[in-house]
Design a protein around this motif. Structure first.
Motif, PDB file in Angstrom:
ATOM      1  N   ILE B 118       0.827  -1.202   0.000  1.00 20.25           N
ATOM      2  CA  ILE B 118       0.000   0.000   0.000  1.00 20.25           C
ATOM      3  C   ILE B 118       0.863   1.255   0.000  1.00 20.25           C
ATOM      4  N   ILE B 119       1.940   1.262   0.815  1.00 22.44           N
ATOM      5  CA  ILE B 119       2.835   2.418   0.827  1.00 22.44           C
ATOM      6  C   ILE B 119       3.448   2.610  -0.564  1.00 22.44           C
ATOM      7  N   GLY B 120       3.857   1.495  -1.159  1.00 25.21           N
ATOM      8  CA  GLY B 120       4.449   1.564  -2.499  1.00 25.21           C
ATOM      9  C   GLY B 120       3.456   2.104  -3.510  1.00 25.21           C
ATOM     10  N   PHE B 121       2.231   1.611  -3.440  1.00 28.58           N
ATOM     11  CA  PHE B 121       1.202   2.076  -4.370  1.00 28.58           C
ATOM     12  C   PHE B 121       0.901   3.558  -4.157  1.00 28.58           C
ATOM     13  N   ALA B 122       0.766   3.963  -2.877  1.00 26.88           N
ATOM     14  CA  ALA B 122       0.434   5.354  -2.577  1.00 26.88           C
ATOM     15  C   ALA B 122       1.521   6.299  -3.094  1.00 26.88           C
ATOM     16  N   TRP B 123       2.784   5.961  -2.851  1.00 27.24           N
ATOM     17  CA  TRP B 123       3.856   6.859  -3.314  1.00 27.24           C
ATOM     18  C   TRP B 123       4.028   6.805  -4.816  1.00 27.24           C
ATOM     19  N   SER B 124       3.778   5.629  -5.428  1.00 24.71           N
ATOM     20  CA  SER B 124       3.901   5.599  -6.880  1.00 24.71           C
ATOM     21  C   SER B 124       2.797   6.446  -7.510  1.00 24.71           C
ATOM     22  N   THR B 125       1.643   6.532  -6.840  1.00 24.93           N
ATOM     23  CA  THR B 125       0.585   7.432  -7.330  1.00 24.93           C
ATOM     24  C   THR B 125       1.022   8.888  -7.165  1.00 24.93           C
ATOM     25  N   ALA B 148       6.711  12.501 -14.311  1.00 26.49           N
ATOM     26  CA  ALA B 148       6.836  11.383 -13.381  1.00 26.49           C
ATOM     27  C   ALA B 148       8.145  11.508 -12.615  1.00 26.49           C
ATOM     28  N   LEU B 149       8.079  11.237 -11.306  1.00 23.36           N
ATOM     29  CA  LEU B 149       9.277  11.340 -10.477  1.00 23.36           C
ATOM     30  C   LEU B 149       9.847   9.956 -10.160  1.00 23.36           C
ATOM     31  N   LEU B 150       9.271   8.932 -10.770  1.00 25.44           N
ATOM     32  CA  LEU B 150       9.795   7.605 -10.507  1.00 25.44           C
ATOM     33  C   LEU B 150       9.845   6.819 -11.811  1.00 25.44           C
ATOM     34  N   PRO B 151      10.642   5.743 -11.892  1.00 28.29           N
ATOM     35  CA  PRO B 151      11.463   5.182 -10.819  1.00 28.29           C
ATOM     36  C   PRO B 151      12.745   6.000 -10.599  1.00 28.29           C
ATOM     37  N   SER B 152      13.082   6.176  -9.348  1.00 27.76           N
ATOM     38  CA  SER B 152      14.310   6.897  -9.051  1.00 27.76           C
ATOM     39  C   SER B 152      14.758   6.578  -7.631  1.00 27.76           C
ATOM     40  N   PHE B 153      16.009   6.894  -7.351  1.00 31.58           N
ATOM     41  CA  PHE B 153      16.540   6.661  -6.004  1.00 31.58           C
ATOM     42  C   PHE B 153      15.789   7.500  -4.978  1.00 31.58           C
ATOM     43  N   ALA B 221      14.983  -1.051   7.975  1.00 26.20           N
ATOM     44  CA  ALA B 221      15.084  -0.644   6.572  1.00 26.20           C
ATOM     45  C   ALA B 221      15.700  -1.745   5.717  1.00 26.20           C
ATOM     46  N   LEU B 222      16.586  -2.512   6.319  1.00 24.35           N
ATOM     47  CA  LEU B 222      17.212  -3.632   5.609  1.00 24.35           C
ATOM     48  C   LEU B 222      16.160  -4.651   5.179  1.00 24.35           C
ATOM     49  N   GLY B 223      15.041  -4.702   5.899  1.00 25.97           N
ATOM     50  CA  GLY B 223      13.995  -5.678   5.617  1.00 25.97           C
ATOM     51  C   GLY B 223      13.037  -5.254   4.518  1.00 25.97           C
ATOM     52  N   SER B 224      13.157  -4.020   4.043  1.00 23.37           N
ATOM     53  CA  SER B 224      12.239  -3.525   3.021  1.00 23.37           C
ATOM     54  C   SER B 224      12.452  -4.283   1.713  1.00 23.37           C
ATOM     55  N   TYR B 225      11.383  -4.874   1.167  1.00 21.77           N
ATOM     56  CA  TYR B 225      11.559  -5.738   0.007  1.00 21.77           C
ATOM     57  C   TYR B 225      10.708  -5.323  -1.181  1.00 21.77           C
ATOM     58  N   LEU B 226       9.659  -4.514  -0.935  1.00 21.54           N
ATOM     59  CA  LEU B 226       8.782  -4.168  -2.052  1.00 21.54           C
ATOM     60  C   LEU B 226       9.016  -2.757  -2.578  1.00 21.54           C
ATOM     61  N   LEU B 227       9.330  -1.832  -1.677  1.00 21.53           N
ATOM     62  CA  LEU B 227       9.481  -0.439  -2.104  1.00 21.53           C
ATOM     63  C   LEU B 227      10.572  -0.267  -3.157  1.00 21.53           C
ATOM     64  N   PRO B 228      11.756  -0.922  -3.000  1.00 24.90           N
ATOM     65  CA  PRO B 228      12.757  -0.782  -4.056  1.00 24.90           C
ATOM     66  C   PRO B 228      12.245  -1.307  -5.398  1.00 24.90           C
ATOM     67  N   GLN B 229      11.377  -2.340  -5.357  1.00 23.95           N
ATOM     68  CA  GLN B 229      10.836  -2.878  -6.608  1.00 23.95           C
ATOM     69  C   GLN B 229       9.807  -1.948  -7.221  1.00 23.95           C
ATOM     70  N   LEU B 230       8.944  -1.384  -6.357  1.00 23.08           N
ATOM     71  CA  LEU B 230       7.821  -0.594  -6.873  1.00 23.08           C
ATOM     72  C   LEU B 230       8.249   0.820  -7.245  1.00 23.08           C
TER      73      LEU B 230
END
Lengths: 266, 284
Positions: B118-125, B148-153, B221-230
């Motif tokens: 959901i966080i990934g979806f919200a920020w990608s929106t 568009a501001l993504l995908p980016s670091f 933060a090391l456990g984040s697995y979806l945000l870098p993908q999305l």
């Protein structure tokens, strides 16, 4: 950091926290199936879609069932453990406290992968109940922490009084301990419930190919493009979490649960 | 009733169910994963019991070193950003009326419990061209055209700070709420401005707490697995993403398990550091 400055700071943090949700809420009321903000037209039909579209409805029911059951199992594991650690002096039993906290502290992908290899090896991979057990283990930390806190808050003289009057452990637990610990059971259950509802990776790695929970459904839908239902589901989730945590705050002492001193002595 | 050591075997009764569950469904799976990390992979996604180090040898490549380096760098950046934002925030929060605190805590818990999906979806929106923040800037006349501001670091970093910020506040909260208010009062009486009092009295008093928090947020933060993908490009993928990718899409369980074991070792090393920092704090 006086008045005005701290107000500005809190406002900016508030905007940062709320902004994605505002945009998603805006997107969720679009009239047509477009990703547009500010929304074009106004329609609540995407909220109806969650319940009317069988795919989204099934995912919603799968998530709810999973969260209700796994939170119950998590409490069933945490309650006797926390009680035992409070009632008995058995230092070696603390290892189980540590085991209960570990799954949540480690990066989630590790617990997920461990459970995936386990279910695959034992041949139960993909069965819906494995997700319940997996989530219960993953989230047992939350009721364990709230219950340990709750037990330390019990005045031991109350229990002693009951014991002097001849009550045995069982009676004391039912008549004295349980009523005192109940708010902590409820909040522990609530934390585990909300987090299970939102959990993705453990559910995906254990039952991802046979069952769709809501987070899995959203992720799968994201890969095939965009539908405003994702936005309405997101708002539904945020609202659910906010309502549940408000209830915990209303009937319990939230600052105390999160580690502050009780309201009496501040 | 005083706490007492268990007298007879029956006293251990309540421990039976929790101990069994935790051993069978946490210790055994963990051991299984370690065992699988030494197994031999076969064509078609299967693996056979063996004792080989080939899965670990794959770490010794430039690609893996890059992913590891990037994961650590990203997690450190997220931890620093979160602590910088959260320390003053939490400090001010603990000085507020209890009712106001509760409202903020409910909001923080709600954000914290949100799924990464959901966080990934919200920020990608929010970062998208059609519905994103740039539309607001165009409306205000700051920008001429939405983009568009993504995908980016930057998008990955923002998403991860968003995810970890509530966690940081909740980790800091107990320590800050217990902080003796007379400390700052004394500094104020001696003529220090509130900001000066914050940096010269509060921050030094919390040095160990801040160190421990940095490490905990780093692990989170090391456990984040979806945000870098999305939100990011493949070069922004972290170790957690790589583990998921190997386990699910490449069906290479032994290699995924080996990476997971490695991640555990890194995490445990850091937890040990946190505990040591905590001990020092008590002694001081």
């Amino acid at each position: 950091m006086t008045g005005a400055l701290s107000k500005v700071y809190f406002f900016l943090i508030g905007v940062f926290l709320a902004l994605p949700m505002i945009v998603v809420a805006g997107v969720s009321v679009n009239e047509k199936q477009t990703l547009a903000f500010p929304p074009k037209g106004f329609s609540l039909s995407w909220y109806g879609e969650i319940f009317l579209n069988p795919e989204w409805r099934n995912a919603l029911f799968a998530s709810l069932t999973l969260a209700i059951l796994s939170a119950a199992v998590a409490v069933a594991i945490a309650l006797p453990l926390a009680w035992f650690l409070w009632r008995r002096i058995a230092p070696w039993a603390n290892i189980f406290q540590l085991l209960g906290i570990a799954p949540f502290t480690l990066p989630p992908v590790i617990t997920a992968l461990g459970l995936l290899t386990f279910w695959a090896t034992t041949g139960f991979y993909g069965q819906p109940w494995t997700a319940v057990v997996s989530h219960a283990i993953f989230f047992v930390t939350l009721p364990l922490v709230t219950l340990s806190l709750g037990f330390t808050a019990i005045d031991r003289s109350l229990v002693e009084a009951a014991a002097t009057m001849g009550a045995d452990d069982r009676t004391i637990f039912r008549t004295v301990v349980l009523p005192l610990i109940l708010p902590y059971i409820v909040s522990g259950y609530a934390f585990a419930f909300v987090l299970s509802l939102n959990e993705y990776i453990v559910a995906y790695m254990t039952v991802g190919f046979t069952m769709e929970t809501l987070p899995i459904k959203i992720f799968n839908a994201l890969r095939y493009g965009y539908t405003p239902t994702m936005a309405s589901v997101t708002i539904l989730f945020v609202a659910t979490a906010a309502v549940i945590f408000s209830l915990v705050a209303r009937f319990g002492d939230l600052p105390k649960l999160l580690g502050a001193m009780s309201s009496d002595d501040t | 009733m005083r706490r007492e050591a268990p007298q007879k075997l029956g006293d251990y009764g309540p421990l039976f169910f929790p101990a069994m569950m935790l051993i069978v469904f946490f210790v055994v799976p963990f051991a299984t994963m370690i065992a699988v990390s030494f197994f031999q992979r076969q064509q078609g996604g299967f693996y056979v019991p063996a004792f080989v180090f080939s899965n670990y040898e794959r770490f010794l490549s430039l690609f893996f070193a890059n992913v590891l380096g990037f994961s650590l760098m990203l997690a450190i950046t997220v931890a620093i950003c979160c602590v910088l934002l959260a320390v003053p925030f939490t400090y001010l929060l603990t000085r507020m009326a209890r009712k106001v605190q509760i409202v903020w805590l409910v909001a923080l818990l709600s954000v914290l419990s949100l799924s990464e999906v959901i966080i990934g979806f919200a920020w990608s929106t929010l970062f998208s061209r059609t519905a994103g923040i740039t539309n607001l800037l165009v409306m205000m006349g700051v920008m001429s055209e939405a983009k568009a501001l993504l995908p980016s670091f930057g998008a990955v970093l923002t998403g991860m700070v968003y995810q970890a910020f509530p966690y940081t506040v909740l980790v800091l909260y107990p320590a800050l709420v217990r902080l003796d208010p007379t400390l700052t009062e004394a500094a104020r009486t001696l003529g220090a401005s509130p900001i000066r009092a914050f940096f010269t009295v509060v921050v030094p008093a919390l040095r160990n707490t801040i160190t421990a928090t940095l490490i905990m947020v780093f692990i989170f933060a090391l456990g984040s697995y979806l945000l870098p993908q999305l939100l990011g490009r493949p070069q922004h993928w972290t170790l957690s993403v790589l583990i998921t990718d190997q386990a699910i899409y490449q069906s290479n369980m032994p290699f995924a398990a080996a990476m997971a074991v490695f991640l555990v070792l890194v995490t445990l090393g850091l937890v040990a550091l946190t505990v040591m920092a905590g001990r020092k704090g008590e002694a001081a």
